[in-house]
Design a protein around this motif. Structure first.
Motif, PDB file in Angstrom:
ATOM      1  N   HIS A 174       0.827  -1.211   0.000  1.00  0.00           N
ATOM      2  CA  HIS A 174       0.000   0.000   0.000  1.00  0.00           C
ATOM      3  C   HIS A 174       0.863   1.264   0.000  1.00  0.00           C
ATOM      4  O   HIS A 174       0.428   2.311   0.465  1.00  0.00           O
ATOM      5  CB  HIS A 174      -0.919  -0.006   1.218  1.00  0.00           C
ATOM      6  N   GLU A 218      -0.356   5.056  -0.303  1.00  0.00           N
ATOM      7  CA  GLU A 218      -1.809   5.115  -0.437  1.00  0.00           C
ATOM      8  C   GLU A 218      -2.460   5.819   0.750  1.00  0.00           C
ATOM      9  O   GLU A 218      -1.949   5.809   1.867  1.00  0.00           O
ATOM     10  CB  GLU A 218      -2.388   3.702  -0.582  1.00  0.00           C
ATOM     11  N   LEU A 233      -5.918   5.341   2.526  1.00  0.00           N
ATOM     12  CA  LEU A 233      -7.002   4.354   2.548  1.00  0.00           C
ATOM     13  C   LEU A 233      -8.051   4.741   3.579  1.00  0.00           C
ATOM     14  O   LEU A 233      -7.728   5.057   4.727  1.00  0.00           O
ATOM     15  CB  LEU A 233      -6.433   2.969   2.882  1.00  0.00           C
TER      16      LEU A 233
END
Length: 235
Positions: free
Chosen positions: A221, A224, A226
Motif C-alpha cells: 500500500h 496510499e 485508505l
C-alpha cells in the motif's frame, strides 16, 4: 519474534482497538503511552484476551527528548518491530471556526500530530527498514469536508499526509525495503470527539478489526491513503 507492532496512543480509543485486533490476528504489540497507569490497564485488558503484549514505552510527542528516549528504548529492547502505527494525537479546539482558532492551539496541535509524529518516524526508519517494515499513519483527508473541518486538527493531519506522500515517493525511488501509507478510520466514537455518537459513526472494535484486516491483506500500500469508513455526508 514474529510480527511485532508499536502503536502510539494504544492505551485507549482507536489505538487500543488497533492493538487489540492486531493482537487477536497474531501480532505481538508494544504500547506507546504517556501515562503508566493507563498503559498498564490497557496491557491487562489485552493480555486477558490472550494477546501477546511485549511491554510499553513512555512517549510524549511534544517532547523531543521523550521521543528520542522512546526510539532508543525500542531499538534496544524491541529491535524486531516491523510495524509502526502513528496513532497518538490531540484534537485541538474542535468547537471554534477557523477565524476564531487561536494560534497557540494550532501550534500545540501541529507539535503533536505532525512534528512529534515526524520525529518518531524519522528515528525509527532505519530499524524498520532492517525488518522490511511498514509505517502507518492514522489520519483524516487533506481535502476539506464541508461537514467537519476543525482548522488546527485538519491542518496538522494535512502536514502528516504530506510527510507520508513525500516519504513514500522517496522510498520507492530509492528502492528501499520500507513502506509508508495512511489510514483514515472514518467517524469513530472516542473521547477525542467527546464520545460523539451520530449516524455513520463506528466503534473502536469495528475500526480496529478492519484495520487489522488491512494490515494482514498481503498487499503493498506504498503511498496510499485508505479510508476504512468515509465520512458520511449530511442531507
Amino acid at each position: 519474534m514474529g510480527k511485532t507492532a508499536f502503536v502510539t496512543g494504544a492505551n485507549k480509543g482507536i489505538g487500543f482497538g488497533i492493538a487489540k485486533h492486531l493482537g487477536l490476528s497474531g501480532w505481538s504489540v508494544i504500547i506507546g503511552a504517556r501515562d503508566k497507569e493507563r498503559a498498564e490497564q490497557a496491557i491487562s485488558k489485552l493480555r486477558a484476551l490472550g494477546i501477546n503484549v511485549n511491554g510499553w514505552v513512555t512517549i510524549e510527542l511534544t517532547d523531543m527528548e521523550s521521543i528520542s528516549t522512546a526510539a532508543n528504548e525500542i531499538a534496544v529492547n524491541y529491535p524486531y518491530i516491523s510495524l509502526l502505527v502513528n496513532n497518538a494525537g490531540i484534537p485541538g479546539d474542535m468547537g471554534v471556526d477557523g477565524e476564531h482558532t487561536e494560534l497557540d492551539d494550532v501550534r500545540k496541535t501541529i507539535d503533536v500530530n505532525f512534528i512529534g509524529t515526524f520525529m518518531l518516524t524519522k528515528l525509527l526508519i532505519s530499524l524498520l527498514e532492517k525488518n522490511r517494515g511498514r509505517i502507518v499513519n492514522i489520519t483524516v483527508p487533506s481535502e476539506i469536508s464541508p461537514y467537519w473541518h476543525p482548522l488546527a486538527y485538519v491542518t496538522s493531519k494535512a502536514a502528516q499526509n504530506a510527510m507520508m506522500g513525500v516519504m513514500a515517493m522517496e522510498f520507492q525511488q530509492q528502492g528501499r525495503a520500507l513502506e509508508i501509507f495512511s489510514v483514515h478510520p472514518g467517524p469513530t466514537t472516542t473521547d477525542l470527539n467527546g464520545n460523539m455518537r451520530l449516524p455513520g459513526f463506528h466503534d473502536i472494535d469495528t475500526v480496529g478489526e478492519k484495520f487489522a484486516a488491512l494490515i494482514n491483506d498481503g498487499k503493498c500500500h506504498q503511498g496510499e491513503f485508505l479510508e476504512l469508513y468515509p465520512i458520511v455526508k449530511e442531507d
